[in-house]
Design an enzyme around this catalytic site. Structure first.
Site, PDB file in Angstrom:
ATOM      1  N   LYS A  70       0.842  -1.197   0.000  1.00  0.00           N
ATOM      2  CA  LYS A  70       0.000   0.000   0.000  1.00  0.00           C
ATOM      3  C   LYS A  70       0.878   1.248   0.000  1.00  0.00           C
ATOM      4  O   LYS A  70       2.064   1.189   0.320  1.00  0.00           O
ATOM      5  CB  LYS A  70      -0.882   0.010   1.266  1.00  0.00           C
ATOM      6  N   ARG A 101     -10.323 -11.620   1.800  1.00  0.00           N
ATOM      7  CA  ARG A 101     -11.164 -12.670   1.211  1.00  0.00           C
ATOM      8  C   ARG A 101     -10.485 -14.034   1.304  1.00  0.00           C
ATOM      9  O   ARG A 101     -11.147 -15.058   1.331  1.00  0.00           O
ATOM     10  CB  ARG A 101     -11.515 -12.289  -0.234  1.00  0.00           C
TER      11      ARG A 101
HETATM   12  N1  BES Z   1      -8.149  -3.833   4.240  1.00  0.00           N
HETATM   13  C1  BES Z   1      -8.328  -3.414   2.906  1.00  0.00           C
HETATM   14  C2  BES Z   1      -9.643  -2.654   2.692  1.00  0.00           C
HETATM   15  C3  BES Z   1      -9.774  -1.339   3.408  1.00  0.00           C
HETATM   16  C4  BES Z   1      -9.443  -0.163   2.786  1.00  0.00           C
HETATM   17  C5  BES Z   1     -10.291  -1.283   4.684  1.00  0.00           C
HETATM   18  C6  BES Z   1      -9.597   1.046   3.439  1.00  0.00           C
HETATM   19  C7  BES Z   1     -10.444  -0.083   5.342  1.00  0.00           C
HETATM   20  C8  BES Z   1     -10.102   1.081   4.718  1.00  0.00           C
HETATM   21  C9  BES Z   1      -8.323  -4.625   1.976  1.00  0.00           C
HETATM   22  O1  BES Z   1      -7.528  -5.676   2.379  1.00  0.00           O
HETATM   23  C10 BES Z   1      -7.801  -4.146   0.660  1.00  0.00           C
HETATM   24  O2  BES Z   1      -6.693  -3.716   0.615  1.00  0.00           O
HETATM   25  N2  BES Z   1      -8.647  -4.219  -0.363  1.00  0.00           N
HETATM   26  C11 BES Z   1      -8.299  -3.767  -1.651  1.00  0.00           C
HETATM   27  C12 BES Z   1      -8.819  -4.776  -2.641  1.00  0.00           C
HETATM   28  C13 BES Z   1      -8.326  -4.576  -4.038  1.00  0.00           C
HETATM   29  C14 BES Z   1      -6.846  -4.885  -4.128  1.00  0.00           C
HETATM   30  C15 BES Z   1      -9.118  -5.474  -4.960  1.00  0.00           C
HETATM   31  C16 BES Z   1      -8.943  -2.406  -1.891  1.00  0.00           C
HETATM   32  O3  BES Z   1     -10.047  -2.176  -1.397  1.00  0.00           O
HETATM   33  O4  BES Z   1      -8.326  -1.564  -2.518  1.00  0.00           O
HETATM   34 ZN    ZN Z   2      -5.497  -5.493   1.792  1.00  0.00          ZN
END
Ligand code: BES
Ligand code: ZN
Ligand code: ZN
Length: 495
Positions: free
Chosen positions: A273, A347
């Site tokens: 990230k 997931r």
């Molecule tokens: N934990 C994150 C989702 C999230 C984002 C929670 C902001 C709380 C605040 C999750 O694991 C994630 O990173 N999801 C990605 C999925 C994508 C790579 C398909 C996302 O939402 O960008």
């Molecule tokens: Zn994630």
């Protein structure tokens, strides 16, 4: 770490008017001034005159503090329009904020509304619930970790009826315990709340009658939980799956299950990230926090149902041992998953946690909670969680319960086409689809692991944390969802 506030119900004979305390009067336009008689004769004041001279007009949440050399009173306006339970809770929160700043050593709350005994109990209990909610603080890491506001432990409440109100108050206290536990867990920094520490925290629930079973990495390897294990691979912290059992109805086979995503820190893994995107990622265990908090409330309340809580606890980190984009893992269900983005890890944890829960416990229905996608925040903001389900009845029930107790959700679509986006060319599934509608695709991915079991998925990414201060929330972990799961367990839906 909420305060240790307790409420004690007293009757009018037990009021010591002469002590230098604060009497809080809940009033509307039809207040009975003879109710103030004792106070008036003691202090020589006339309440009608005082109100007339002030700009106090009984508006909702408006207050008027009258100090005298003997004691003081605070009038708290109730307003005129019909109130919802949430309004009473807000009024309680408003009251807390007001008297938190005043330095009284004793406080008695007196309702002066012309309502039935039953209504009075509901108003008082909801008001005290909001009062207590607003009192929550997380000061563990401050050198000066004592609250500098209200120091009182016991607040007296004048009420004619005791038995029913006491029942309300004890339910409130149990629920608040669960909500505060969930808030504490979500507030904790990720260097403290590692998966292992999370297990320790859960173990503290043994003493209230919850059976706990901890699966370590070896146990999970033997069960074939490679989807979950793959996420934790890059971290020095060990991964765990914890099962909590509340057997509130030992002679019944019926049971419900709650499953939570417990990513104690989500760096994204090798699909790292950005610094901004990583800041909030200690809250990525929020789904597990809701499950654990609700189990605590359910056990304290001795709810007469069998409830299983399952949380998958991992840390998602980049390292030379991390899983790679391109890897293919075989989940416990037998389905293979092509990992294309290591940041879509929730997931993967849920795939194995859901399959395990359903296979082992055969629950009547299962609800999973996960901070699964950023996209759900774009869709619904921080006001509602996304609700996905393969069962319209269950979905409607969750929606309605949420409306009633202000844990709001919104039903999202689950058309087959979204699921098709998650099919891989070389494995059964892939862990990301297209950038559009990614919250729905994530839910469609999960559906592959629940079979025919009634299932609902709550994407809680937007609701577990809020920096917006409200009447009953002072910013930070919200405790959202604990009450929703508590209500669902308590009511007899599908039994
Ligand atoms: N934990 C994150 C989702 C999230 C984002 C929670 C902001 C709380 C605040 C999750 O694991 C994630 O990173 N999801 C990605 C999925 C994508 C790579 C398909 C996302 O939402 O960008
Ligand atoms: Zn994630
Ligand atoms: Zn995540």
């Amino acid at each position: 770490m909420g305060s240790i506030l307790k409420f004690i119900i007293i009757n009018s004979k037990n009021i010591s008017w002469e002590s230098n305390q604060l009497f809080v009067f809940l009033v509307d336009k039809n207040y009975k001034s003879q109710y103030f008689k004792k106070w008036q004769s003691l202090t020589g004041n006339n309440i009608n005159n005082i109100i007339e001279k002030s700009n106090f007009s009984f508006k909702f949440g408006q207050d008027l503090l009258v100090r005298s050399s003997i004691n003081s009173i605070l009038l708290l306006g109730y307003g005129e329009t019909r109130k919802t339970n949430l309004d009473y809770e807000k009024l309680g929160g408003i009251l807390f904020s007001k008297i938190d700043k005043l330095k009284f050593k004793e406080i008695t709350i007196i309702s002066n509304l012309d309502v039935s005994e039953n209504k009075q109990n509901i108003i008082i209990s909801r008001l005290l619930f909001g009062f207590k909610l607003k009192s929550y603080t997380f000061l563990k890491y401050k050198e000066n970790n004592k609250r500098n506001g209200l120091k009182i432990e016991n607040i007296k409440v004048l009420n004619k009826e005791t038995k029913a109100l006491n029942q309300h108050l004890s339910l409130n206290a149990n629920l608040i315990s669960g909500i505060f536990f969930s808030k504490d867990l979500t507030f904790e920094p990720p260097n403290f709340l590692t998966p292992e520490e999370f297990v320790n925290q859960i173990n503290s629930l043994k003493k209230i009658g919850i059976e706990i079973e901890v699966l370590n990495e070896n146990d999970m390897k033997q069960l074939g939980m490679n989807a979950l294990l793959g996420v934790g691979r890059g971290s020095i912290e060990k991964s765990y799956l914890v099962v909590m059992k509340w057997n509130g109805s030992p002679h019944s086979k019926n049971k419900i299950a709650y499953v939570g995503k417990g990513v104690c820190f989500d760096s994204g893994g090798l699909s790292l990230k950005t610094p901004r995107g990583m800041i909030d990622m200690k809250e990525d265990m929020g789904g597990a926090g809701i499950v654990v908090g609700s189990m605590k409330a359910i056990a304290l309340q001795k709810v007469k149902r069998n409830v299983i809580g399952v949380v998958g606890l991992v840390e998602n980190m980049p390292s030379s041992n991390s899983q790679r984009p391109g890897d293919i893992v075989k989940s416990m269900s037998g389905k293979t998953i092509e990992i294309l983005n290591t940041d879509a890890e929730g997931r993967l944890v849920l795939a194995d946690a859901l399959h395990y829960t359903i296979k082992k416990f055969k629950p009547n229905f299962v609800i999973d909670l996960a901070t699964l996608t950023g996209a759900i925040i774009s869709a619904l903001g921080k006001e509602r969680a996304g609700l996905f389900s393969n069962d319209e009845n269950l979905s409607e029930y969750i929606f309605q319960t949420g409306e009633k107790i202000d844990n709001l959700v919104w039903k999202m679509p689950m058309d087959k086409i979204y699921g098709q986006k998650m099919l891989s060319k070389i494995a059964d599934l892939k862990n990301i689809g297209t950038p559009e509608g990614s919250s729905i695709q994530a839910a469609a991915f999960l559906q592959n692991f629940v079979g025919k079991t009634s299932w609902a998925h709550l994407d809680v990414a937007g609701v577990v944390w809020s920096d917006l201060v409200s009447e009953i929330h002072s910013g930070g972990a919200t405790g959202w969802g604990v009450r929703l799961l508590f209500e669902i367990a308590k009511n007899n839906y599908r039994f």
